[in-house]
Design a protein around this motif. Structure first.
Motif, PDB file in Angstrom:
ATOM      1  N   TYR A  74       0.804  -1.228   0.000  1.00 11.25           N
ATOM      2  CA  TYR A  74       0.000   0.000   0.000  1.00 11.25           C
ATOM      3  C   TYR A  74       0.836   1.276   0.000  1.00 11.25           C
ATOM      4  O   TYR A  74       0.306   2.362  -0.173  1.00 11.25           O
ATOM      5  CB  TYR A  74      -0.920   0.006   1.234  1.00 11.25           C
ATOM      6  CG  TYR A  74      -0.228  -0.369   2.540  1.00 11.25           C
ATOM      7  CD1 TYR A  74       0.603   0.525   3.195  1.00 11.25           C
ATOM      8  CD2 TYR A  74      -0.413  -1.626   3.104  1.00 11.25           C
ATOM      9  CE1 TYR A  74       1.246   0.183   4.368  1.00 11.25           C
ATOM     10  CE2 TYR A  74       0.220  -1.982   4.290  1.00 11.25           C
ATOM     11  CZ  TYR A  74       1.049  -1.072   4.912  1.00 11.25           C
ATOM     12  OH  TYR A  74       1.687  -1.428   6.070  1.00 11.25           O
ATOM     13  N   CYS A  75       2.136   1.173   0.236  1.00 14.30           N
ATOM     14  CA  CYS A  75       2.916   2.364   0.602  1.00 14.30           C
ATOM     15  C   CYS A  75       3.750   2.921  -0.550  1.00 14.30           C
ATOM     16  O   CYS A  75       4.495   2.183  -1.214  1.00 14.30           O
ATOM     17  CB  CYS A  75       3.826   2.025   1.779  1.00 14.30           C
ATOM     18  SG  CYS A  75       4.722   3.469   2.401  1.00 14.30           S
ATOM     19  N   LYS A 165       3.321   1.131  14.044  1.00 14.31           N
ATOM     20  CA  LYS A 165       1.944   0.666  13.870  1.00 14.31           C
ATOM     21  C   LYS A 165       1.924  -0.830  13.559  1.00 14.31           C
ATOM     22  O   LYS A 165       2.772  -1.320  12.819  1.00 14.31           O
ATOM     23  CB  LYS A 165       1.272   1.454  12.738  1.00 14.31           C
ATOM     24  CG  LYS A 165       1.259   2.931  13.071  1.00 14.31           C
ATOM     25  CD  LYS A 165       0.220   3.792  12.439  1.00 14.31           C
ATOM     26  CE  LYS A 165      -0.243   3.579  11.082  1.00 14.31           C
ATOM     27  NZ  LYS A 165      -1.237   4.561  10.647  1.00 14.31           N
ATOM     28  N   GLU A 167      -0.437  -2.043  11.913  1.00 13.28           N
ATOM     29  CA  GLU A 167      -1.052  -1.930  10.574  1.00 13.28           C
ATOM     30  C   GLU A 167      -2.337  -2.757  10.430  1.00 13.28           C
ATOM     31  O   GLU A 167      -3.339  -2.248   9.976  1.00 13.28           O
ATOM     32  CB  GLU A 167      -0.077  -2.285   9.428  1.00 13.28           C
ATOM     33  CG  GLU A 167       1.307  -1.635   9.531  1.00 13.28           C
ATOM     34  CD  GLU A 167       1.345  -0.131   9.306  1.00 13.28           C
ATOM     35  OE1 GLU A 167       0.305   0.463   9.027  1.00 13.28           O
ATOM     36  OE2 GLU A 167       2.444   0.456   9.434  1.00 13.28           O
ATOM     37  N   LEU A 205      -4.156   0.808   9.581  1.00 13.31           N
ATOM     38  CA  LEU A 205      -4.621   1.528   8.392  1.00 13.31           C
ATOM     39  C   LEU A 205      -6.056   1.077   8.152  1.00 13.31           C
ATOM     40  O   LEU A 205      -6.333  -0.127   8.138  1.00 13.31           O
ATOM     41  CB  LEU A 205      -3.764   1.168   7.183  1.00 13.31           C
ATOM     42  CG  LEU A 205      -2.520   2.009   6.985  1.00 13.31           C
ATOM     43  CD1 LEU A 205      -1.706   1.481   5.803  1.00 13.31           C
ATOM     44  CD2 LEU A 205      -2.884   3.459   6.738  1.00 13.31           C
ATOM     45  N   PRO A 235      -6.544   6.617   7.651  1.00 11.50           N
ATOM     46  CA  PRO A 235      -7.150   6.051   6.436  1.00 11.50           C
ATOM     47  C   PRO A 235      -6.122   5.661   5.378  1.00 11.50           C
ATOM     48  O   PRO A 235      -5.127   6.358   5.199  1.00 11.50           O
ATOM     49  CB  PRO A 235      -8.007   7.216   5.920  1.00 11.50           C
ATOM     50  CG  PRO A 235      -7.292   8.433   6.384  1.00 11.50           C
ATOM     51  CD  PRO A 235      -6.641   8.096   7.691  1.00 11.50           C
ATOM     52  N   PHE A 236      -6.399   4.582   4.695  1.00  8.38           N
ATOM     53  CA  PHE A 236      -5.611   4.208   3.515  1.00  8.38           C
ATOM     54  C   PHE A 236      -5.980   5.153   2.366  1.00  8.38           C
ATOM     55  O   PHE A 236      -7.158   5.426   2.130  1.00  8.38           O
ATOM     56  CB  PHE A 236      -5.930   2.760   3.121  1.00  8.38           C
ATOM     57  CG  PHE A 236      -5.543   2.415   1.710  1.00  8.38           C
ATOM     58  CD1 PHE A 236      -4.204   2.324   1.347  1.00  8.38           C
ATOM     59  CD2 PHE A 236      -6.515   2.196   0.738  1.00  8.38           C
ATOM     60  CE1 PHE A 236      -3.839   2.021   0.032  1.00  8.38           C
ATOM     61  CE2 PHE A 236      -6.164   1.889  -0.574  1.00  8.38           C
ATOM     62  CZ  PHE A 236      -4.823   1.806  -0.926  1.00  8.38           C
ATOM     63  N   ILE A 237      -4.948   5.654   1.684  1.00 13.43           N
ATOM     64  CA  ILE A 237      -5.144   6.472   0.475  1.00 13.43           C
ATOM     65  C   ILE A 237      -4.313   5.815  -0.623  1.00 13.43           C
ATOM     66  O   ILE A 237      -3.101   5.616  -0.439  1.00 13.43           O
ATOM     67  CB  ILE A 237      -4.654   7.926   0.707  1.00 13.43           C
ATOM     68  CG1 ILE A 237      -5.399   8.563   1.887  1.00 13.43           C
ATOM     69  CG2 ILE A 237      -4.822   8.758  -0.564  1.00 13.43           C
ATOM     70  CD1 ILE A 237      -4.884   9.944   2.288  1.00 13.43           C
ATOM     71  N   SER A 239      -1.862   4.939  -3.470  1.00 14.90           N
ATOM     72  CA  SER A 239      -0.659   5.649  -3.872  1.00 14.90           C
ATOM     73  C   SER A 239      -0.216   5.177  -5.256  1.00 14.90           C
ATOM     74  O   SER A 239      -0.158   3.961  -5.501  1.00 14.90           O
ATOM     75  CB  SER A 239       0.428   5.348  -2.830  1.00 14.90           C
ATOM     76  OG  SER A 239       1.509   6.188  -3.024  1.00 14.90           O
ATOM     77  N   ALA A 276      -2.952  11.901   7.097  1.00 16.12           N
ATOM     78  CA  ALA A 276      -3.718  11.205   6.046  1.00 16.12           C
ATOM     79  C   ALA A 276      -5.205  11.529   6.166  1.00 16.12           C
ATOM     80  O   ALA A 276      -5.885  11.736   5.158  1.00 16.12           O
ATOM     81  CB  ALA A 276      -3.487   9.699   6.135  1.00 16.12           C
ATOM     82  N   ILE A 311       4.180   8.906   0.954  1.00 19.55           N
ATOM     83  CA  ILE A 311       3.543   7.640   1.350  1.00 19.55           C
ATOM     84  C   ILE A 311       2.257   7.460   0.549  1.00 19.55           C
ATOM     85  O   ILE A 311       1.898   6.375   0.131  1.00 19.55           O
ATOM     86  CB  ILE A 311       3.253   7.691   2.865  1.00 19.55           C
ATOM     87  CG1 ILE A 311       4.549   7.717   3.646  1.00 19.55           C
ATOM     88  CG2 ILE A 311       2.381   6.535   3.297  1.00 19.55           C
ATOM     89  CD1 ILE A 311       4.359   7.894   5.132  1.00 19.55           C
ATOM     90  N   TYR A 312       1.567   8.596   0.316  1.00 20.06           N
ATOM     91  CA  TYR A 312       0.349   8.647  -0.490  1.00 20.06           C
ATOM     92  C   TYR A 312       0.317  10.030  -1.153  1.00 20.06           C
ATOM     93  O   TYR A 312       1.029  10.945  -0.715  1.00 20.06           O
ATOM     94  CB  TYR A 312      -0.907   8.397   0.375  1.00 20.06           C
ATOM     95  CG  TYR A 312      -0.931   9.253   1.601  1.00 20.06           C
ATOM     96  CD1 TYR A 312      -1.386  10.564   1.560  1.00 20.06           C
ATOM     97  CD2 TYR A 312      -0.440   8.777   2.810  1.00 20.06           C
ATOM     98  CE1 TYR A 312      -1.367  11.367   2.675  1.00 20.06           C
ATOM     99  CE2 TYR A 312      -0.411   9.578   3.941  1.00 20.06           C
ATOM    100  CZ  TYR A 312      -0.876  10.871   3.860  1.00 20.06           C
ATOM    101  OH  TYR A 312      -0.833  11.672   4.961  1.00 20.06           O
TER     102      TYR A 312
HETATM  103  N1  5AD Z   1      -2.194   5.615   2.894  1.00 19.56           N
HETATM  104  C1  5AD Z   1      -2.172   6.009   4.189  1.00 19.56           C
HETATM  105  N2  5AD Z   1      -1.202   5.695   5.057  1.00 19.56           N
HETATM  106  C2  5AD Z   1      -0.193   4.924   4.615  1.00 19.56           C
HETATM  107  N3  5AD Z   1       0.896   4.416   5.226  1.00 19.56           N
HETATM  108  C3  5AD Z   1       1.602   3.716   4.325  1.00 19.56           C
HETATM  109  N4  5AD Z   1       0.989   3.739   3.133  1.00 19.56           N
HETATM  110  C4  5AD Z   1      -0.135   4.486   3.276  1.00 19.56           C
HETATM  111  C5  5AD Z   1      -1.186   4.852   2.402  1.00 19.56           C
HETATM  112  N5  5AD Z   1      -1.205   4.463   1.135  1.00 19.56           N
HETATM  113  C6  5AD Z   1       1.199   4.590   6.649  1.00 19.56           C
HETATM  114  C7  5AD Z   1       1.384   3.246   7.319  1.00 19.56           C
HETATM  115  C8  5AD Z   1       2.783   3.229   7.841  1.00 19.56           C
HETATM  116  C9  5AD Z   1       3.302   4.620   7.630  1.00 19.56           C
HETATM  117  C10 5AD Z   1       4.679   4.598   7.058  1.00 19.56           C
HETATM  118  O1  5AD Z   1       2.432   5.256   6.732  1.00 19.56           O
HETATM  119  O2  5AD Z   1       0.441   3.071   8.366  1.00 19.56           O
HETATM  120  O3  5AD Z   1       2.854   2.906   9.211  1.00 19.56           O
END
Ligand code: 5AD
Length: 355
Positions: A74-75, A165, A167, A205, A235-237, A239, A276, A311-312
């Motif tokens: 995801y990163c 985290k 995660e 996340l 939140p996941f965003i 990338s 985020a 990261i995003y």
């Molecule tokens: N969206 C949001 N947070 C993210 N992280 C990594 N990728 C994403 C993403 N796509 C957060 C993770 C990690 C930190 C490096 O950034 O939770 O712990």
């Protein structure tokens, strides 16, 4: 009685319980606008008031390297992302940025990076002790999984806290997102950090592919089990240039609910509004502070590096010049009848060593 009255009574009776089980947590995470969410947010705000008071703590972040040896699906910093321009800040740049944070009146400096073993145990010890010798601040490290020996050395050099985290608390999803890493190793690292006397932060996340509400309930419960001092729910965003680039972003409302439920379940814990969340939802800071959060983490990473810690995407949209940002954060906090914490904002736990 109407069905909706029965429903609202169920919400009230769960919120009045002293102990919430997993089913209660899942029920609360599924509340929606028409159904009881106001009661959830109100209860979370009361508990925040009781355990944290009106203080909002600011933690200044320095992103010292965007190199990463991991390949999390995801990163944006994953090593497989060859299109990201990589950087490492020099020791002097890091110290100058730390001074800027200190001069802005913040009492915590967060040293954050990808997992980058180029920064050796000794390099980081030197950076930590230089900051601690010069400035009266707490230091939080957020450098990923390193050895127990390194954690110990950095603690001796003066580091106070560590953010790592988990995660996701679902071992199957953990192995899917991280491939070479295991959830058991992550937990082992967290326990090591605790036993070394670090104040420890963990978190998840929200909205990653295949995640269920039950998984999020487990994320809250694992933070309870670990008796963490801080929990970051973010939140996941999606990338670009990652395997998850075409997935959907998290629903920010689910993140607000998770923060609220976590406040109710964990009580004496620091809960940040993450960058985020602010990237995804414009008034996130205000909203999250009203539903259980008590920490804001402004980013002080200087230009041009801050544009590369991707990261995003759009991460810097809310982050203008640090000075302007701090004054707008202060204005916001005061407008909510709250104040900026004047202490270091250490753990709220009375007895934090016990797991
Ligand atoms: N969206 C949001 N947070 C993210 N992280 C990594 N990728 C994403 C993403 N796509 C957060 C993770 C990690 C930190 C490096 O950034 O939770 O712990």
């Amino acid at each position: 009685m109407f069905i909706s009255d029965y429903f609202m009574n169920a919400v009230t009776s769960i919120l009045n319980k002293n102990y919430l089980n997993k089913d209660d947590i899942i029920f609360l995470l599924k509340l929606n606008e028409e159904k009881g969410i106001g009661k959830l947010f109100c209860k979370a705000d009361q508990i925040r008031q009781k355990y944290c008071g009106n203080d909002v703590h600011l933690r200044g972040i320095i992103e010292l390297s965007n190199y990463c040896e991991q390949d999390c699906l995801y990163c944006g910093l994953r090593r497989g992302n060859k299109s990201l321009k990589r950087y490492r800040m020099s020791k002097n740049e890091i110290l100058d940025t730390a001074r800027r944070i200190y001069d802005a009146g913040l009492k915590t400096i967060v040293l954050q990076s990808g997992e980058d073993s180029w920064f050796s145990k000794a390099d980081l010890s030197e950076i930590i002790s230089s900051i601690k010798n010069e400035m009266d601040v707490a230091i939080t490290l957020s450098l990923g999984e390193r050895t127990a020996d390194e954690y110990e050395e950095w603690r001796k050099a003066g580091a106070d806290r560590y953010l790592l985290k988990h995660e996701t608390a679902n071992p199957r999803l953990y192995s899917m997102y991280h491939q070479r890493q295991k959830l058991t190793d992550r937990i082992k690292n967290l326990l090591q950090l605790k036993s070394l006397g670090y104040q420890v932060g963990s978190g998840n996340l929200i909205g990653l592919p295949h995640q269920t509400t039950e998984d999020i309930a487990d994320d809250i419960l694992i933070c309870k089990e670990l008796n963490v001092d801080m929990a970051s729910f973010s939140p996941f965003i999606p990338s670009p240039n990652t395997p998850y680039e075409n997935k959907n972003a998290a629903d920010p409302h689910l993140v607000f609910k998770t923060i609220a439920v976590t406040r109710i379940v964990l009580k004496d814990v620091h809960l940040p509004v993450t960058t985020a969340l602010s990237t995804l939802y414009p008034s996130a800071r205000e909203k999250a502070l009203k539903v259980g959060a008590n920490v804001i983490m402004p980013n002080f990473t200087p230009e041009p590096y801050r544009n590369y810690y991707l990261i995003y995407p759009n991460k810097n949209r809310i982050e203008s010049v640090p000075d302007e940002m701090i004054s707008s954060v202060k204005k916001l906090v005061n407008s909510l009848g709250r104040n900026i914490g004047v202490t270091r904002g250490d753990s709220l736990k009375q007895n934090r060593i016990s797991v």
